[in-house]
Scaffold this motif. Sequence first.
Motif, PDB file in Angstrom:
ATOM      1  N   ILE A  36      40.084  16.791  40.697  1.00  0.00           N
ATOM      2  CA  ILE A  36      39.491  18.058  41.120  1.00  0.00           C
ATOM      3  C   ILE A  36      40.427  18.594  42.182  1.00  0.00           C
ATOM      4  CG2 ILE A  36      37.451  19.191  42.076  1.00  0.00           C
ATOM      5  CD1 ILE A  36      35.835  16.754  41.145  1.00  0.00           C
ATOM      6  N   ALA A  37      41.024  19.735  41.939  1.00  0.00           N
ATOM      7  CA  ALA A  37      42.061  20.188  42.855  1.00  0.00           C
ATOM      8  C   ALA A  37      42.395  21.652  42.625  1.00  0.00           C
ATOM      9  CB  ALA A  37      43.325  19.345  42.665  1.00  0.00           C
ATOM     10  N   ALA A  38      43.224  22.177  43.523  1.00  0.00           N
ATOM     11  CA  ALA A  38      43.745  23.532  43.377  1.00  0.00           C
ATOM     12  C   ALA A  38      45.055  23.467  42.607  1.00  0.00           C
ATOM     13  CB  ALA A  38      43.981  24.147  44.752  1.00  0.00           C
ATOM     14  N   VAL A  39      45.238  24.389  41.676  1.00  0.00           N
ATOM     15  CA  VAL A  39      46.486  24.460  40.915  1.00  0.00           C
ATOM     16  C   VAL A  39      47.242  25.708  41.352  1.00  0.00           C
ATOM     17  CG1 VAL A  39      47.531  24.563  38.613  1.00  0.00           C
ATOM     18  CG2 VAL A  39      45.336  23.402  38.943  1.00  0.00           C
ATOM     19  N   PRO A  40      48.384  25.536  41.994  1.00  0.00           N
ATOM     20  CA  PRO A  40      49.130  26.717  42.427  1.00  0.00           C
ATOM     21  C   PRO A  40      49.789  27.426  41.245  1.00  0.00           C
ATOM     22  CG  PRO A  40      50.322  24.715  43.008  1.00  0.00           C
ATOM     23  CD  PRO A  40      49.038  24.272  42.368  1.00  0.00           C
ATOM     24  N   ASN A  41      49.881  28.730  41.365  1.00  0.00           N
ATOM     25  CA  ASN A  41      50.624  29.521  40.382  1.00  0.00           C
ATOM     26  C   ASN A  41      52.091  29.428  40.797  1.00  0.00           C
ATOM     27  OD1 ASN A  41      51.957  31.507  39.028  1.00  0.00           O
ATOM     28  ND2 ASN A  41      50.571  33.149  39.596  1.00  0.00           N
ATOM     29  N   HIS A  42      52.854  28.629  40.076  1.00  0.00           N
ATOM     30  CA  HIS A  42      54.207  28.347  40.569  1.00  0.00           C
ATOM     31  C   HIS A  42      55.101  29.575  40.626  1.00  0.00           C
ATOM     32  CE1 HIS A  42      55.437  27.713  36.335  1.00  0.00           C
ATOM     33  NE2 HIS A  42      54.279  27.100  36.219  1.00  0.00           N
TER      34      HIS A  42
END
Lengths: 175, 147
Positions: free
Chosen positions: A71-77
């Motif tokens: 469960i985490a934040a996914v950065p927009n690379h």
Amino acid sequence: MKDALVQQEQVEMEQVALLDDVDRKIIDLTQSGLPLVSRPYENIAQRLGINSSDVISRMKAMKENGIIRRIAAVPNHYALGYKANGMTVWDVPDERISELGKKVGELDFVSHCYHRPRFLPEWPYNLFAMVHAHDHDEARKLMATIGELLGENDRGHDILFSTKILKKTGLRFNL
Amino acid sequence: MDVLDRKIINLLQAGFPLSEEPYLEVARQLGIEERELLERLSNLLDENTLSRFGPMYDAQKLGGAFSLVAVRVPEDDFDKVTEIVNSYPEVAHNYKRDHDYNMWYVLATDSPEKIAEVNSDIEKKIGMKVFNMPKLEEYYIGLRLPV
């Protein structure tokens, strides 16, 4: 290796069978994101007519058996300036690939790392590691770092930069 | 994006608690109010600095089948082939890459048999060999970008 794959598939099918309707509803309600409210699991619980502790324990169980990776934040690379998306591919000895793949996967700049089949003679590469960098030079340096880690097990490698997104759809699971 | 946004992103990339008041826990670690964390998180998602926040499900364990497929497409045929390949709803992603193997698409289907069916259908329509490269083993998936 084939037996191991069949075994893994069976394990995965058993895990799917372990999910009940409530689990499936939790997945459906959370797959596009967690609610941004103080008690997010209670918010989900209320919509399902169950207790928040039930949602939490079910999600903990799904995390333990790998249905939830994390469960985490996914950065927009792209937005963060990581514009060079390089797929590095490696020809490494099959008998050492599990051990090597795990080491490469532990590198912070590697976002995906997989063993995939070769197509000899035209495609000799069996290990794929995706790297994200600000530009092509940086990506090539990251590739060199992987190469150092692999040492003599690196029998050949290449990097494929994406030049255009031709199609990108969000994956939604129909449960 | 300021220093606090960066701290939030770096901390939340590592994980998020499964507890009654998880945002409060994270806010305390950052030394800020829960309300500020929620506002900032909401902004980061709205402006698409974060593409997702929540549980990452393993689609394969949920019963789906996936594969990465490569094609060597002559440059002159590229647009035509793209149109055919993209027309399949099973094609979830498709990328052009600067290589002899210049088209890389991802198939997402509800069964492994369907992967082979779609690939052979695509091969017939485009008149080119497709190289099916499903994962045999996964070592890592996730993104940890220091920001």
